[in-house]
Scaffold this motif. Structure first.
Motif, short mmCIF file in Angstrom:
data_model
loop_
_atom_site.label_atom_id
_atom_site.label_comp_id
_atom_site.label_asym_id
_atom_site.label_seq_id
_atom_site.Cartn_x
_atom_site.Cartn_y
_atom_site.Cartn_z
N UNK A 259 0.83 -1.20 0.00
CA UNK A 259 0.00 0.00 0.00
C UNK A 259 0.87 1.26 0.00
N UNK A 260 0.25 2.40 -0.27
CA UNK A 260 0.93 3.69 -0.14
C UNK A 260 0.00 4.66 0.58
N UNK A 261 0.60 5.56 1.33
CA UNK A 261 -0.18 6.59 2.02
C UNK A 261 0.73 7.79 2.26
N UNK A 262 0.17 8.98 2.09
CA UNK A 262 0.95 10.20 2.35
C UNK A 262 0.72 10.66 3.78
N UNK A 263 1.82 10.81 4.51
CA UNK A 263 1.77 11.31 5.88
C UNK A 263 2.73 12.50 5.96
N UNK A 264 2.19 13.69 6.10
CA UNK A 264 3.03 14.88 6.04
C UNK A 264 3.63 15.03 4.66
N UNK A 265 4.95 15.19 4.59
CA UNK A 265 5.62 15.36 3.30
C UNK A 265 6.10 14.05 2.70
N UNK A 266 5.87 12.94 3.38
CA UNK A 266 6.39 11.64 2.94
C UNK A 266 5.25 10.76 2.45
N UNK A 267 5.43 10.18 1.27
CA UNK A 267 4.49 9.18 0.77
C UNK A 267 5.09 7.82 1.05
N UNK A 268 4.58 7.17 2.08
CA UNK A 268 5.12 5.89 2.52
C UNK A 268 4.61 4.73 1.66
N UNK A 269 5.53 3.86 1.30
CA UNK A 269 5.17 2.57 0.70
C UNK A 269 5.37 1.52 1.79
N UNK B 85 11.29 2.81 4.72
CA UNK B 85 11.52 4.14 5.29
C UNK B 85 12.26 5.03 4.28
N UNK B 86 12.24 6.34 4.47
CA UNK B 86 12.79 7.28 3.48
C UNK B 86 14.19 6.91 2.99
N UNK B 87 14.35 7.02 1.67
CA UNK B 87 15.61 6.65 1.03
C UNK B 87 15.60 5.25 0.47
N UNK B 88 14.48 4.54 0.67
CA UNK B 88 14.41 3.13 0.29
C UNK B 88 13.06 2.79 -0.34
N UNK B 89 13.10 1.71 -1.14
CA UNK B 89 11.87 1.20 -1.74
C UNK B 89 11.13 2.25 -2.53
N UNK B 90 9.83 2.17 -2.49
CA UNK B 90 8.98 3.07 -3.28
C UNK B 90 8.49 4.28 -2.49
N UNK C 281 10.49 14.64 -0.35
CA UNK C 281 10.85 15.86 -1.09
C UNK C 281 12.32 15.84 -1.52
N UNK C 282 12.63 16.59 -2.56
CA UNK C 282 13.99 16.62 -3.12
C UNK C 282 15.01 17.11 -2.10
N UNK C 283 14.60 17.99 -1.18
CA UNK C 283 15.54 18.54 -0.20
C UNK C 283 15.48 17.81 1.14
N UNK C 284 14.96 16.60 1.14
CA UNK C 284 14.80 15.83 2.38
C UNK C 284 16.16 15.60 3.04
N UNK C 285 16.22 15.77 4.36
CA UNK C 285 17.45 15.55 5.10
C UNK C 285 17.47 14.12 5.64
N UNK C 286 18.40 13.32 5.16
CA UNK C 286 18.48 11.93 5.61
C UNK C 286 19.27 11.86 6.92
N UNK C 287 18.52 11.86 8.02
CA UNK C 287 19.10 11.79 9.35
C UNK C 287 18.17 11.00 10.25
N UNK C 288 18.71 10.50 11.35
CA UNK C 288 17.89 9.73 12.30
C UNK C 288 16.74 10.58 12.83
N UNK C 289 17.02 11.85 13.14
CA UNK C 289 15.98 12.71 13.69
C UNK C 289 14.85 12.95 12.69
N UNK C 290 15.20 13.18 11.42
CA UNK C 290 14.18 13.45 10.40
C UNK C 290 13.36 12.20 10.11
N UNK C 291 14.04 11.09 9.86
CA UNK C 291 13.34 9.85 9.51
C UNK C 291 12.58 9.31 10.71
N UNK C 292 13.19 9.40 11.89
CA UNK C 292 12.50 8.93 13.10
C UNK C 292 11.19 9.67 13.33
#
Length: 359
Positions: free
Chosen positions: A55-65, A107-112, A116-127
Motif C-alpha cells: 500500500x501507499x499513504x501520504x503522511x506529512x511530506x512523505x508518501x510511505x510505501x 523508510x525514506x531513502x528506500x523502496x517506493x 521531497x527533493x531537499x529531504x534531510x536523511x538523518x535519524x531525527x528526520x526519519x525517526x
C-alpha cells in the motif's frame, strides 16, 4: 588418405566441435535469460495467500510505501536494513502475520517511499516521520523491530517517542560503530563511500553505479568473474520488466534482496553516514539510556580484520556496551549473517514471537 587430407579433416572436426560448443552456450544463455526475465518469485504468492498487501499513504511530506497484513493481533512495525526494502521480510511475514497486525515499511531513502527533493536523511528526520506513520496509520502503540539502520531508527523511536512503542527488537544494529568517525573503521563505509561518490558525480542510476564499482563484493558473494555476468543479467531483467522490482533467482538470497533494494536506494542516505550527518543530534549512548520499554538485542556474526576493521554491525565490546545502557534488555547471539530475518527466518520468527507476545 594423404597427409593434407588428414590435416584438413582434423581442422574441420575441431571447427565443428568449437561451433557446436558455442551454439550450445548461446542457446543455454538465451534459455536462461528467458527463464530469468519471466521469473516470478514464489514468495509473492505466499504473501498474497497470507493477505499481505502493498500500500501507499501520504503522511506529512512523505508518501510511505508499506506492506500490511490482516489484523490478527497487536501491531508490529518492521524496519528493514539499509539498501533493502520491506520485501526483505518476505520469508517471515506470512508466519508473523498469523499473530500480529503487520506493517513492513520502506523508510525514506528506500523502496517506493517518496520524499521531497531537499529531504534531510538523518535519524531525527526519519525517526519523526516514522512516528507520524505510527500515529496516523497504525494509530496505537506498536511493537517495533528493526534491522541494521532500521535498528537505529527503532532505537530512536523507543528513546524519543516512548508513548508509541510497546517493546522493541534490535536486529543487529550498528550501535556506536556507525557513529562518526568510528564508521571509518568499518567495512560498511565502503558502501557509504560509494554512495557519497555517486552523489557527487551526479549518477542517477545507483544500482548500475554500485554494480560497476563492486567487483570485490561480487567476487566474495557470487564468485570470481561474476560481476559482469550479474550486470548483464540484471540489465536484461530490467529491460524485460520495466518498472518492476528486480528479481534474479540464481543469486544468494541476501544478494537478490540487495540488488532489488539498490534499484530504489537513494545514495544520499549512505552518503550521510559517510560524512557523519545521519547521526547528528542522535547520540547512541544517550538514546539507549532513555529507553524504558522491554528490549531485545539480536547480535549476528562479525569479524575484525587484520587491519582492525569491523566486518559486521557491532563488535562484542560494542554489543556489551549497548546492553549495559538499557535498563530492561535481553541479549541473544545468533549464528548468522547481518540480515538474520533472511538468513535464519525460522529462528528470527521464534525469537520475535516469544519476546513480543510475552510483553
Amino acid at each position: 588418405m594423404n597427409f593434407n587430407n588428414m590435416v584438413d579433416t582434423k581442422w574441420k572436426l575441431i571447427l565443428f566441435i568449437i561451433t557446436t560448443f558455442v551454439l550450445i552456450v548461446v542457446i543455454a544463455i538465451f534459455g536462461l535469460l528467458i527463464y530469468i526475465n519471466h521469473y516470478k518469485n514464489p514468495d509473492d504468492q505466499k504473501l498474497a495467500d497470507a493477505g499481505i498487501l502493498e500500500k501507499t499513504i501520504k503522511v506529512g511530506d512523505v508518501t510511505f510505501n508499506y506492506a500490511e497484513g490482516p489484523d490478527n493481533g497487536p501491531p508490529l512495525l518492521l524496519l528493514h536494513a539499509q539498501t533493502l526494502d520491506w520485501y526483505t521480510y518476505s520469508k517471515v511475514l506470512p508466519e508473523l502475520s498469523t499473530k500480529f497486525h503487520l506493517f513492513a515499511v520502506d523508510y525514506p531513502g528506500h523502496g517506493k517511499t517518496k520524499v521531497p527533493a531537499d529531504y534531510k536523511f538523518s535519524a531525527n528526520e526519519i525517526g519523526a516521520d516514522l512516528a507520524n506513520f505510527i500515529e496516523n496509520v497504525i494509530q496505537e502503540p506498536a511493537f517495533v523491530t528493526g534491522n541494521s539502520s532500521g535498528g537505529l531508527l527503532t532505537t530512536w523511536l523507543a528513546a524519543n517517542k516512548p508513548e508509541l512503542v510497546r517493546a522493541i527488537v534490535l536486529e543487529d544494529p550498528p550501535l556506536f560503530s556507525s557513529e562518526y568517525p568510528e564508521i571509518k573503521r568499518t567495512v560498511a563505509d565502503k558502501l557509504f563511500t560509494s554512495s557519497y561518490n555517486a552523489v557527487n558525480e551526479g549518477d542517477s542510476n545507483y544500482l548500475n553505479y554500485w554494480m560497476k564499482n563492486s567487483k570485490e563484493f561480487f567476487d566474495k558473494y557470487t564468485g570470481p568473474f561474476s560481476q559482469q555476468i550479474v550486470e548483464f543479467v540484471v540489465t536484461s531483467y530490467k529491460d524485460a520488466n520495466p518498472g518492476q522490482p528486480v528479481s534474479i533467482p540464481f543469486l544468494p538470497a541476501s544478494v537478490q534482496e540487495m540488488i532489488r533494494g539498490m534499484d530504489y536506494y537513494n545514495p544520499n542516505f549512505g552518503a550521510s553516514f559517510h560524512v557523519g550527518t545521519w547521526n547528528e543530534g542522535f547520540d547512541h549512548a544517550e538514546a539507549l539510556q532513555k529507553i524504558k520499554c522491554p528490549t531485545l538485542l539480536i547480535h549476528a556474526n562479525f569479524d575484525i580484520t587484520e587491519n582492525g576493521i569491523l566486518d559486521g554491525a557491532m563488535s562484542q565490546e560494542q554489543a556489551d556496551r549497548a546492553v549495559s545502557l538499557v535498563k530492561d534488555i535481553q541479549y541473544v547471539r545468533v549464528d548468522a549473517a547481518h540480515v538474520t530475518n533472511l538468513e535464519v527466518p525460522d529462528q528470527f520468527v521464534q525469537i520475535v514471537e516469544d519476546f513480543f507476545l510475552d510483553n
